[in-house]
Design an enzyme around this catalytic site. Sequence first.
Site, PDB file in Angstrom:
ATOM      1  CG  PHE A  57      -1.941 -38.844 -41.362  1.00  0.00           C
ATOM      2  CD1 PHE A  57      -1.343 -37.607 -41.481  1.00  0.00           C
ATOM      3  CD2 PHE A  57      -1.193 -39.979 -41.628  1.00  0.00           C
ATOM      4  CE1 PHE A  57      -0.023 -37.500 -41.886  1.00  0.00           C
ATOM      5  CE2 PHE A  57       0.122 -39.884 -42.032  1.00  0.00           C
ATOM      6  CZ  PHE A  57       0.714 -38.645 -42.165  1.00  0.00           C
ATOM      7  CB  CYS A  58      -7.521 -40.613 -39.392  1.00  0.00           C
ATOM      8  SG  CYS A  58      -9.285 -40.792 -39.143  1.00  0.00           S
TER       9      CYS A  58
END
Lengths: 75, 375
Positions: free
Chosen positions: A12-13
């Site tokens: 996600f990041c």
Amino acid sequence: MERKLVDAKNTFCPGPLMELIGQMKLASVGDELEVLSTDKGSAADIPEWINKVGHELLDSFEEDGVLHLIVKKTK
Amino acid sequence: MRILIVGGGMGGTILANNLARRLRGELKSGKASITMLSATDQHMYQPGLLYVAVGKMSPDELYRDQAGLLESSIRFEVDPVTKFDLAGNNVTTESGKRHDYDVIVVATGSRPHAEGTPGLAEHALQFYTEADALNMYKSLQAFEGGRVVVAVGVPHKCPMAPLEITFMLIDYFKGRGIWDKVDMHYTYPIGRVHSLEPVANWAVPEFERVGVTYETLFNMKEVTADKVISEEGTETDYDLLVTIPSHKGMAVIEENELGAGGFIPTDRARLNIEGHDNAFVIGDTTNLPISKAGSTAHFEAEALAENIASTIKIGTPVRDYDGKVFCFIEAGEGRATYAMFNYQNPPDPKPPTKGMHWFKTVYNKMYWASARGLL
Ligand SMILES: Cc1cc2nc3c(=O)[nH]c(=O)nc-3n(C[C@H](O)[C@H](O)[C@H](O)COP(=O)(O)OP(=O)(O)OC[C@H]3O[C@@H](n4cnc5c(N)ncnc54)[C@H](O)[C@@H]3O)c2cc1C
């Protein structure tokens, strides 16, 4: 010419586009990068970025829920 | 079993202490040993640099003696590694010493690389080293108003820092009573203002409320004395440019051809260097597509310590690293929030609160207990 895998599945990041931007810097002109992503937003934002910067999107397809985007570094 | 840990930062320290506790008996009997090689005798709490840059912490608050953070059973030497021989199971150090090992863990971190963007190092303020953070604070003090641009390179450690420094700068300018003379412009490499979508969704209305303009899909190509030119073909003027430059791993990783850009190809679950069963990587030095953050290094260190210890005790690893990351987000106005996620579960950050800001302030002090493995 090389094809490098950018495996950004299930993350996600920083996310698939940021991974691609980072890997582009390390690649040479003419190299191909295959991004693997499970993030739905990537289908739109990776092509948009490639278009803006002027690299080439060679192919994109989905297989078993994973989006594959094949990009050529042009400059 | 000789365990060699290269790097005494967040990841290396948490790993070494965790292992020393798990292997107390084996270390005592001589069945195992732990050696740490690092580049300095000091340990820096890097997140504190954000506060140094805006005059809220002084640099001496960020350091402790590395030796004092380590369990006494760990052999610690300040002697950076210059050569890795993974096939021969040994490293050579700056002093010319050779260390043979049975298991090696590389945790040498990452470094800002402003030189990779023409003009950036000359013209922009940075805060990722003590000298840069101090220089930034002094430059801010001399600033009386104008256009402030925040620009971010890829990859970079601490994914929350771009937003955090923006909100902290707003507070700083407000505190000095010059916010009405500042025109703040935030730029970000991808198509939203933060890589985490819920964080981006929260930040945009905050920007609109306080009057920050922003531009997305903005990757620095070149910086001149008064403007930043993007790869995407746009440019933006500035009076004061604050940057988080793109990062590289340590030069020693590239020199030893362990990974492009200084980042080592790493198995996302077992954390071993691809192609090697007894060599591992944690923290910023991995090439994993996850946040380069202290918390990542911390959770990786815990998983790896458990696996190395269980391999010694029962001959097999017992768990996978699940991709866990936890990041505080300073949101300005004395508020903060956090994001927690792993390979399977996306983050779901809550609205910022004053309580979370105080928790982060306390954590800034409690970090040392965490490095010692007490938290
Ligand atoms: C301004 C700023 C704010 C941050 N904020 C946060 C935050 O809020 N939350 C968060 O989770 N993270 C934050 N981080 C990121 C965090 O500090 C790093 O991700 C973390 O320190 C990475 O740990 P590491 O062990 O991989 O590397 P490091 O902690 O950088 O340690 C690397 C170690 O390797 C040693 N070394 C280097 N070269 C050699 C060599 N050749 N031989 C032997 N040893 C060597 C160094 O001396 C050092 O001890 C921030 C970072 C900065 C700069």
